[in-house]
Design a protein around this motif. Structure first.
Motif, PDB file in Angstrom:
ATOM      1  N   MET B   1       0.840  -1.211   0.000  1.00 46.94           N
ATOM      2  CA  MET B   1       0.000   0.000   0.000  1.00 46.94           C
ATOM      3  C   MET B   1       0.869   1.253   0.000  1.00 46.94           C
ATOM      4  O   MET B   1       1.734   1.436   0.853  1.00 46.94           O
ATOM      5  CB  MET B   1      -0.896   0.000   1.238  1.00 46.94           C
ATOM      6  CG  MET B   1      -1.834   1.165   1.282  1.00 46.94           C
ATOM      7  SD  MET B   1      -3.381   0.838   0.475  1.00 46.94           S
ATOM      8  CE  MET B   1      -4.291   0.099   1.839  1.00 46.94           C
ATOM      9  N   ILE B   2       0.624   2.126  -0.943  1.00 48.23           N
ATOM     10  CA  ILE B   2       1.408   3.340  -1.085  1.00 48.23           C
ATOM     11  C   ILE B   2       0.753   4.474  -0.319  1.00 48.23           C
ATOM     12  O   ILE B   2      -0.464   4.646  -0.375  1.00 48.23           O
ATOM     13  CB  ILE B   2       1.551   3.709  -2.568  1.00 48.23           C
ATOM     14  CG1 ILE B   2       2.486   2.710  -3.249  1.00 48.23           C
ATOM     15  CG2 ILE B   2       2.083   5.116  -2.735  1.00 48.23           C
ATOM     16  CD1 ILE B   2       2.213   2.521  -4.692  1.00 48.23           C
ATOM     17  N   ASP B   3       1.591   5.241   0.388  1.00 48.93           N
ATOM     18  CA  ASP B   3       1.063   6.381   1.140  1.00 48.93           C
ATOM     19  C   ASP B   3       1.041   7.625   0.276  1.00 48.93           C
ATOM     20  O   ASP B   3       2.049   7.974  -0.337  1.00 48.93           O
ATOM     21  CB  ASP B   3       1.928   6.634   2.386  1.00 48.93           C
ATOM     22  CG  ASP B   3       1.509   5.725   3.520  1.00 48.93           C
ATOM     23  OD1 ASP B   3       0.327   5.365   3.574  1.00 48.93           O
ATOM     24  OD2 ASP B   3       2.380   5.362   4.332  1.00 48.93           O
ATOM     25  N   LEU B   4      -0.080   8.292   0.253  1.00 49.24           N
ATOM     26  CA  LEU B   4      -0.141   9.591  -0.394  1.00 49.24           C
ATOM     27  C   LEU B   4       0.215  10.646   0.641  1.00 49.24           C
ATOM     28  O   LEU B   4       0.015  10.439   1.827  1.00 49.24           O
ATOM     29  CB  LEU B   4      -1.555   9.824  -0.951  1.00 49.24           C
ATOM     30  CG  LEU B   4      -1.937   8.860  -2.074  1.00 49.24           C
ATOM     31  CD1 LEU B   4      -3.397   9.018  -2.436  1.00 49.24           C
ATOM     32  CD2 LEU B   4      -1.062   9.080  -3.285  1.00 49.24           C
ATOM     33  N   PRO B   5       0.765  11.785   0.187  1.00 48.25           N
ATOM     34  CA  PRO B   5       1.178  12.819   1.141  1.00 48.25           C
ATOM     35  C   PRO B   5       0.018  13.289   1.999  1.00 48.25           C
ATOM     36  O   PRO B   5      -1.136  13.291   1.570  1.00 48.25           O
ATOM     37  CB  PRO B   5       1.685  13.942   0.234  1.00 48.25           C
ATOM     38  CG  PRO B   5       1.105  13.650  -1.115  1.00 48.25           C
ATOM     39  CD  PRO B   5       0.968  12.170  -1.188  1.00 48.25           C
ATOM     40  N   ASP B   6       0.342  13.705   3.187  1.00 47.37           N
ATOM     41  CA  ASP B   6      -0.685  14.072   4.155  1.00 47.37           C
ATOM     42  C   ASP B   6      -0.925  15.572   4.152  1.00 47.37           C
ATOM     43  O   ASP B   6      -0.815  16.239   5.168  1.00 47.37           O
ATOM     44  CB  ASP B   6      -0.259  13.586   5.548  1.00 47.37           C
ATOM     45  CG  ASP B   6      -1.417  13.669   6.526  1.00 47.37           C
ATOM     46  OD1 ASP B   6      -2.566  13.796   6.062  1.00 47.37           O
ATOM     47  OD2 ASP B   6      -1.159  13.591   7.729  1.00 47.37           O
ATOM     48  N   THR B   7      -1.253  16.112   2.992  1.00 45.53           N
ATOM     49  CA  THR B   7      -1.480  17.551   2.886  1.00 45.53           C
ATOM     50  C   THR B   7      -2.973  17.837   2.948  1.00 45.53           C
ATOM     51  O   THR B   7      -3.780  16.947   3.114  1.00 45.53           O
ATOM     52  CB  THR B   7      -0.914  18.091   1.565  1.00 45.53           C
ATOM     53  OG1 THR B   7      -1.569  17.402   0.490  1.00 45.53           O
ATOM     54  CG2 THR B   7       0.575  17.847   1.463  1.00 45.53           C
ATOM     55  N   ALA B   8      -3.297  19.113   2.794  1.00 47.18           N
ATOM     56  CA  ALA B   8      -4.695  19.509   2.923  1.00 47.18           C
ATOM     57  C   ALA B   8      -5.482  19.262   1.634  1.00 47.18           C
ATOM     58  O   ALA B   8      -6.704  19.261   1.655  1.00 47.18           O
ATOM     59  CB  ALA B   8      -4.769  20.988   3.289  1.00 47.18           C
ATOM     60  N   ASN B  38      -8.445  -0.542 -11.116  1.00 52.23           N
ATOM     61  CA  ASN B  38      -8.557  -1.433  -9.963  1.00 52.23           C
ATOM     62  C   ASN B  38      -7.207  -1.678  -9.289  1.00 52.23           C
ATOM     63  O   ASN B  38      -7.133  -1.811  -8.071  1.00 52.23           O
ATOM     64  CB  ASN B  38      -9.190  -2.759 -10.384  1.00 52.23           C
ATOM     65  CG  ASN B  38     -10.692  -2.610 -10.566  1.00 52.23           C
ATOM     66  OD1 ASN B  38     -11.343  -1.899  -9.813  1.00 52.23           O
ATOM     67  ND2 ASN B  38     -11.216  -3.248 -11.604  1.00 52.23           N
ATOM     68  N   GLU B  39      -6.136  -1.720 -10.085  1.00 54.26           N
ATOM     69  CA  GLU B  39      -4.811  -1.871  -9.494  1.00 54.26           C
ATOM     70  C   GLU B  39      -4.457  -0.650  -8.659  1.00 54.26           C
ATOM     71  O   GLU B  39      -3.883  -0.765  -7.579  1.00 54.26           O
ATOM     72  CB  GLU B  39      -3.769  -2.091 -10.605  1.00 54.26           C
ATOM     73  CG  GLU B  39      -3.810  -3.506 -11.194  1.00 54.26           C
ATOM     74  CD  GLU B  39      -3.022  -3.629 -12.488  1.00 54.26           C
ATOM     75  OE1 GLU B  39      -2.834  -4.756 -12.966  1.00 54.26           O
ATOM     76  OE2 GLU B  39      -2.602  -2.582 -13.036  1.00 54.26           O
ATOM     77  N   LEU B  40      -4.798   0.525  -9.176  1.00 54.47           N
ATOM     78  CA  LEU B  40      -4.537   1.747  -8.417  1.00 54.47           C
ATOM     79  C   LEU B  40      -5.381   1.782  -7.149  1.00 54.47           C
ATOM     80  O   LEU B  40      -4.913   2.216  -6.090  1.00 54.47           O
ATOM     81  CB  LEU B  40      -4.815   2.988  -9.280  1.00 54.47           C
ATOM     82  CG  LEU B  40      -3.772   3.255 -10.367  1.00 54.47           C
ATOM     83  CD1 LEU B  40      -4.227   4.368 -11.295  1.00 54.47           C
ATOM     84  CD2 LEU B  40      -2.429   3.622  -9.741  1.00 54.47           C
ATOM     85  N   VAL B  41      -6.605   1.321  -7.252  1.00 58.55           N
ATOM     86  CA  VAL B  41      -7.467   1.241  -6.066  1.00 58.55           C
ATOM     87  C   VAL B  41      -6.784   0.393  -4.999  1.00 58.55           C
ATOM     88  O   VAL B  41      -6.692   0.775  -3.828  1.00 58.55           O
ATOM     89  CB  VAL B  41      -8.841   0.640  -6.432  1.00 58.55           C
ATOM     90  CG1 VAL B  41      -9.583   0.210  -5.176  1.00 58.55           C
ATOM     91  CG2 VAL B  41      -9.651   1.637  -7.232  1.00 58.55           C
ATOM     92  N   ALA B  42      -6.253  -0.751  -5.434  1.00 57.98           N
ATOM     93  CA  ALA B  42      -5.611  -1.651  -4.486  1.00 57.98           C
ATOM     94  C   ALA B  42      -4.338  -1.040  -3.912  1.00 57.98           C
ATOM     95  O   ALA B  42      -4.091  -1.109  -2.712  1.00 57.98           O
ATOM     96  CB  ALA B  42      -5.306  -2.982  -5.170  1.00 57.98           C
ATOM     97  N   SER B  43      -3.522  -0.415  -4.775  1.00 55.91           N
ATOM     98  CA  SER B  43      -2.217   0.050  -4.302  1.00 55.91           C
ATOM     99  C   SER B  43      -2.318   1.353  -3.522  1.00 55.91           C
ATOM    100  O   SER B  43      -1.478   1.646  -2.688  1.00 55.91           O
ATOM    101  CB  SER B  43      -1.250   0.201  -5.471  1.00 55.91           C
ATOM    102  OG  SER B  43      -1.652   1.260  -6.307  1.00 55.91           O
ATOM    103  N   LEU B  44      -3.340   2.156  -3.782  1.00 55.35           N
ATOM    104  CA  LEU B  44      -3.452   3.443  -3.103  1.00 55.35           C
ATOM    105  C   LEU B  44      -4.469   3.414  -1.963  1.00 55.35           C
ATOM    106  O   LEU B  44      -4.474   4.296  -1.126  1.00 55.35           O
ATOM    107  CB  LEU B  44      -3.828   4.549  -4.105  1.00 55.35           C
ATOM    108  CG  LEU B  44      -2.806   4.822  -5.216  1.00 55.35           C
ATOM    109  CD1 LEU B  44      -3.317   5.896  -6.148  1.00 55.35           C
ATOM    110  CD2 LEU B  44      -1.468   5.240  -4.611  1.00 55.35           C
ATOM    111  N   GLY B  45      -5.349   2.432  -1.994  1.00 55.78           N
ATOM    112  CA  GLY B  45      -6.328   2.343  -0.912  1.00 55.78           C
ATOM    113  C   GLY B  45      -7.382   3.434  -0.961  1.00 55.78           C
ATOM    114  O   GLY B  45      -7.820   3.927   0.076  1.00 55.78           O
ATOM    115  N   VAL B  46      -7.767   3.853  -2.157  1.00 57.25           N
ATOM    116  CA  VAL B  46      -8.867   4.797  -2.295  1.00 57.25           C
ATOM    117  C   VAL B  46      -9.929   4.144  -3.176  1.00 57.25           C
ATOM    118  O   VAL B  46      -9.697   3.094  -3.769  1.00 57.25           O
ATOM    119  CB  VAL B  46      -8.398   6.125  -2.930  1.00 57.25           C
ATOM    120  CG1 VAL B  46      -7.317   6.754  -2.083  1.00 57.25           C
ATOM    121  CG2 VAL B  46      -7.886   5.900  -4.340  1.00 57.25           C
ATOM    122  N   SER B  47     -11.077   4.791  -3.251  1.00 62.05           N
ATOM    123  CA  SER B  47     -12.158   4.165  -4.014  1.00 62.05           C
ATOM    124  C   SER B  47     -11.918   4.310  -5.515  1.00 62.05           C
ATOM    125  O   SER B  47     -11.165   5.176  -5.961  1.00 62.05           O
ATOM    126  CB  SER B  47     -13.486   4.794  -3.655  1.00 62.05           C
ATOM    127  OG  SER B  47     -13.627   6.025  -4.328  1.00 62.05           O
TER     128      SER B  47
END
Lengths: 243, 243
Positions: B1-8, B38-47
């Motif tokens: 799972m890839i973390d996206l930056p924690d910005t606003a 669907n791969e991006l959904v899985a790797s990023l954990g967003v809908s």
DNA sequence: CACGGTGAAAAGTATATACATGTATGTATA
DNA sequence: TATACATACATGTATATACTTTTCACCGTG
């Protein structure tokens, strides 16, 4: 309940057409305010997400202005901003029917100065590429081009033969530019510049400072110096794409 | 799972940045094919809808090409033309929080020189308006503005008080501009210019030559001279409105 | 009258779900 | 072998739902 046309196009396109038609005929022109999303949902019988998508796309296209908490409004006719187009110098020269040639003075990896680290918005000091190239139009030097390149975006910059591919072409090929910053000023030539461009020290030069971004990352920083007597930036432009 | 930056910024913007960065660094550059939704959904954990929105907007902006049933691909680089926005100098000065003032040196009707007749593309010699104005930023002269105006389009130009309304504002208000031509060059200040801008003769100036059209008719010809040491034309621009 | 709180309304974001549609591929059958 | 069908997988569209953020108008209190 209003009927949308029974064509093959997707629903959100029909909603967009419906809205544009109502703007065009001035039905909502009074205070330039559109019905709210929920009102459109009720009157058109589609879901809010569909209405929202239609409104969002029309906003992106410049037809509408939306204010959270307030409403959706018809955008005023576009405020005039005049634009200048800056092209690839190699392509420009060739287009004028002249011969383009470039001479690579420097192509190296360096540790950036503190200033450059700031300009690149780097968190820490990492090596970057540095190139200095002179561009000739029919053997007359017209532009001195100094570039600093972010190696994380353009890894093999230092291994290219820029007498064959223009630096600009190479960069454009390698990374998409999402944002560009330009600063144009007029400065007198210093000794170095004068030597490379074959002009007198102190004579006028156009200095074009450019930064490009790929996403949130600064990709390149360029300092393009033009011999003022031999070059000018020109453009002709139709504001609203009337052509 | 890839973390996206924690910005606003909203999630779909983070996904867009993530994708652009991966394109920029060439991580997906091999066959130029992106992971599926669907791969991006899985790797990023967003809908999926969020991923879909990011991809759709990047497609609209020209970065991607999507084929239903096939996949998403990096678009071939666009022929890049970078643009500079040239604004109303009075508005610019005020926007910087400084005081703008102008001094009208000349406002008259003249018979144009042969050169001007050519520039205006007139069939025969008719009188035109001529104005020379100096624009000050906090009492420092920064721009010398000479204009020639076509009276058939802007009839009352010579009766205006340009210490109150900027010439630019008046012109924009009076006639729609359908086309603009710009030429920027660097020149040494002549005696006259030096005197009005309060700089030394021979020091570097930015010269901006502008012609505007209304339909097929040349509306104005302007020669804007900026003190090189005091002014630079700047802009920041997003090629395809990705913001 | 001024001030602040409070709630309604508007757009913005995010998700889960479902189905539609287009493409490529593998397999069974004529 | 060649065709047709089934299937998997990709993107495209549409909806229902929920929550957030912003703005504005109203109302009560000092």
């Amino acid at each position: 309940m209003i009927d949308l046309p029974d064509t093959a196009s997707p629903l959100y396109e029909k909603v967009k057409d419906y809205i544009l038609t109502n703007i065009g005929t001035g039905r909502w022109g009074k205070d330039r305010k559109l019905p709210s999303e929920n009102e459109l949902v009720a009157s058109l019988g589609v879901s809010r997400m569909t209405v929202h998508r239609a409104l969002r796309e029309l906003t992106a296209a410049g037809f509408l202005i939306r204010l959270q908490g307030v409403g959706t409004f018809i955008a005023p006719p576009r405020p005039q901003s005049t634009l200048i187009e800056i092209n690839n110098i190699a392509a420009e020269i060739v287009e004028r029917g002249n011969r383009h040639r470039s001479e690579v003075l420097v192509l190296e990896t360096i540790m950036p100065t503190k200033e450059l680290v700031l300009s690149f918005e780097f968190a820490k000091r990492v090596p970057i590429y540095h190139s200095v190239v002179v561009n000739f139009e029919n053997d007359l030097p017209v532009q001195l081009e100094e570039r600093f390149v972010n190696p994380s975006l353009i890894p093999d910059y230092d291994k290219q033969d820029f007498t064959r591919t223009a630096t600009y072409d190479y960069l454009m090929q390698k990374t998409p530019v999402t944002e560009v910053e330009h600063i144009i000023s007029a400065i007198p030539a210093d000794k170095e510049t004068a030597r490379h461009l074959g002009i007198d020290v102190g004579s006028c030069c156009l200095l074009l400072h450019r930064r490009t971004w790929t996403g949130a990352v600064v990709a390149t920083i360029s300092k393009l110096t033009y011999a003022g007597s031999r070059y000018s930036l020109g453009s002709r432009y139709s504001p609203s794409g009337t052509n």
